[in-house]
Write an enzyme that holds these catalytic residues in place. Sequence first.
Site, PDB file in Angstrom:
ATOM      1  N   LYS A   1      50.204  41.724  46.387  1.00 29.45           N
ATOM      2  CA  LYS A   1      48.784  41.996  46.588  1.00 29.45           C
ATOM      3  C   LYS A   1      48.497  43.467  46.906  1.00 29.45           C
ATOM      4  O   LYS A   1      47.442  43.979  46.537  1.00 29.45           O
ATOM      5  CB  LYS A   1      48.249  41.110  47.713  1.00 29.45           C
ATOM      6  CG  LYS A   1      48.218  39.617  47.388  1.00 29.45           C
ATOM      7  CD  LYS A   1      47.572  38.848  48.534  1.00 29.45           C
ATOM      8  CE  LYS A   1      48.005  37.401  48.603  1.00 29.45           C
ATOM      9  NZ  LYS A   1      47.449  36.552  47.558  1.00 29.45           N
TER      10      LYS A   1
ATOM     11  N   GLU B   1      43.190  43.572  55.754  1.00 22.97           N
ATOM     12  CA  GLU B   1      41.933  43.642  55.018  1.00 22.97           C
ATOM     13  C   GLU B   1      40.767  43.412  55.955  1.00 22.97           C
ATOM     14  O   GLU B   1      40.882  42.665  56.923  1.00 22.97           O
ATOM     15  CB  GLU B   1      41.905  42.512  53.972  1.00 22.97           C
ATOM     16  CG  GLU B   1      42.021  42.987  52.560  1.00 22.97           C
ATOM     17  CD  GLU B   1      42.118  41.832  51.586  1.00 22.97           C
ATOM     18  OE1 GLU B   1      42.897  41.968  50.646  1.00 22.97           O
ATOM     19  OE2 GLU B   1      41.415  40.810  51.769  1.00 22.97           O
TER      20      GLU B   1
ATOM     21  N   HIS C   1      41.897  27.963  53.331  1.00 23.53           N
ATOM     22  CA  HIS C   1      42.113  28.910  52.226  1.00 23.53           C
ATOM     23  C   HIS C   1      42.591  28.234  50.949  1.00 23.53           C
ATOM     24  O   HIS C   1      43.070  28.898  50.040  1.00 23.53           O
ATOM     25  CB  HIS C   1      43.096  30.016  52.616  1.00 23.53           C
ATOM     26  CG  HIS C   1      42.693  30.755  53.849  1.00 23.53           C
ATOM     27  ND1 HIS C   1      41.474  31.372  53.961  1.00 23.53           N
ATOM     28  CD2 HIS C   1      43.328  30.954  55.032  1.00 23.53           C
ATOM     29  CE1 HIS C   1      41.383  31.933  55.155  1.00 23.53           C
ATOM     30  NE2 HIS C   1      42.495  31.686  55.823  1.00 23.53           N
TER      31      HIS C   1
ATOM     32  N   ARG D   1      48.189  33.605  35.171  1.00 26.93           N
ATOM     33  CA  ARG D   1      48.561  32.300  34.612  1.00 26.93           C
ATOM     34  C   ARG D   1      47.282  31.499  34.395  1.00 26.93           C
ATOM     35  O   ARG D   1      46.189  31.959  34.719  1.00 26.93           O
ATOM     36  CB  ARG D   1      49.432  31.557  35.621  1.00 26.93           C
ATOM     37  CG  ARG D   1      48.729  31.486  36.982  1.00 26.93           C
ATOM     38  CD  ARG D   1      49.432  30.630  37.988  1.00 26.93           C
ATOM     39  NE  ARG D   1      49.016  30.913  39.338  1.00 26.93           N
ATOM     40  CZ  ARG D   1      47.946  30.418  39.953  1.00 26.93           C
ATOM     41  NH1 ARG D   1      47.126  29.597  39.304  1.00 26.93           N
ATOM     42  NH2 ARG D   1      47.663  30.734  41.183  1.00 26.93           N
TER      43      ARG D   1
END
Length: 613
Positions: free
Chosen positions: A116, A200, A235, A297
Amino acid sequence: MIQSLLIANRGEIACRVIRTARQMGIRTVAVYSDADADALHVREADEAVHIGPSPARESYLVGEKILAAAKATGAEAIHPGYGFLSENAEFAQAVIDAGLVWVGPNPSSITAMGLKDAAKTLMAAAGVPVTPGYMGENQAPAFLADEAEKIGYPVLIKAVAGGGGKGMRLVEAPEAFVDALASCKREAASSFGNDHVLIEKYIASPRHIEVQVFGDRHGNVVHLFERDCSLQRRHQKVIEEAPAPGMDAATREALCAAAVRAAKAVDYVGAGTIEFIADGSGPLSADRIWFMEMNTRLQVEHPVTEEITGVDLVEWQLLVASGQPLPKAQQDLEIHGWAMEARLYAEDPAKGFLPSIGTLELLEFGEAEGGRIDTGVYEGAEVSPFYDPMIAKVIAWGEDRDEARGALGEMLEDTAVWPVRTNASFLVKALQHPDFAAGKVDTGLIGRDGEALAEAPMPSDEVLEAAANSLVPITSLAGFRLNAASARSAWFSLDGEKVEIALTGEGSDEPDDAVLVTEQGQAWLLSPWRRDGVHGGADASGAILAPMPGKVIAVEVAQGQTVTKGQKLLTLEAMKMEHTLTAPFDGVVAELNATAGAQVQVETLLARIEESA
Ligand code: ADP
Ligand code: ADP
Ligand code: MG
């Protein structure tokens, strides 16, 4: 065009890929583990190859076994589905090196988007707005804490190698930072073998909006609009839809253009998804939507895109993998109506979403016009503890959002599964939640109102009375009828719960021993109550069985102890989660076979509660 395809996956996605391959005249090869010998994907493929023991690490995740299976069957191409090896660049390279066709992006694109932090750095350079935060090399706790201060609380600590909603910690205030960092790093190291994290800004009222992109080997990249996956639990996506509620044309244009830029920056080929996080505290606007990650994907929720665009994304994958150009240009793609998908899981919301393992003795899906079921199981199949316990994706289409939402609700309400528990009634309630109904979705909705949504429903009086009627002989009611017709009632066992039901009917000539009651997406076993404790419901005998293989991590009671209904008896750690087992009714602990630290098999008798006299 490729002529044969091995699907390196299982369950619904393997069946989904087989369906399209078959329509295209492509021969299909399934692979399967011990637990999947009788699985639906094995039955549906033209050929199937056994690749080892049930744990995925010894079968579906072993690249060499997949390649050997392809070789043995002469398969030309490999489709990885999602999960498992789908985002493993080394495996993709090994497939190519073996002279086979990899149905997916170039390994270099997978690598570029695999972590990430690196992905965010790359995207920022390509002019794609990224979530503000720190995504560098320095992992010293004091340094990261400083960065968190600079970003401003609340912040999210994320494992750079994370996925599936794991390896994330929300930190509300500086005091909690160091502990959260340590625990996130521990989880990241054990789940992903990489403890690097990024920090973040935690976006307030976050909405998860993602864009489906598609590239070919001729330099074309298009987008197929957005999906909203904001209804999440821990999540993880629960209900997904396309398009996104409240998306205006200008914001869509900007978001989808950013997604295409992102895909082009990594020379993307095939189906991919760019995930964004949007500030949902006000109307959507392009300057408050940021890149989160790319999934290189096919995505679990790809059907909602198919339903609104009329494109078969698996067909496009196979065409592109065969070297053909994308069948449509951007200007030929349009949105038609609204689609919504729910992930139907074998789990019990009322018991903390504990996975529910066992044979699907009853499996019926509800229907609606334009409805679609993507499943990997059939009635009589097993839900095993080895894999993600998804039973099906239930997908509805409508002219507008309310129509799609209504149709999905109907399909879920008419779904009947037994004795395995499902989240169907939870999903129905989520669809009816006033905020969701109004299109005001953010990822925190289930966290705020989850308890009410998870509560086990009860069947309606009419349904119960009709069912009870079929369990009572006419003869036993004949005498009653003349005098006290309205006050008749009897005790029944409803999944082990003792319930009194009014006898309003005439009774039955041939009463059954037990009957399945189905309503609101839920199924219950109803039988006459017997003092001897032999009932259909799992809890009626007071036997506390291990619901899945796992480890006993705490025993809260002692033999002979008096317990009350709902009291915590023991805690089991299974599938990396803790599950609490509680007393089904008031009584005493008559038997206790569990000790902390013990590994137990599914259905091991851990304890037995005897009803108080
Ligand atoms: P997706 O929308 O495809 O689930 P995510 O990035 O959220 O995308 O998940 C990454 C992968 O993690 C998925 O492809 C899936 O294989 C796996 N995953 C998602 N949800 C679960 C779950 N509840 N349990 C186990 N694995 C999951
Ligand atoms: P994964 O690889 O596990 O799918 P993601 O980075 O896609 O990880 O994040 C998963 C989910 O976590 C998102 O769908 C969203 O609900 C939440 N999330 C991620 N980043 C943020 C953020 N910066 N602010 C608020 N929520 C976030
Ligand atoms: Mg994600």
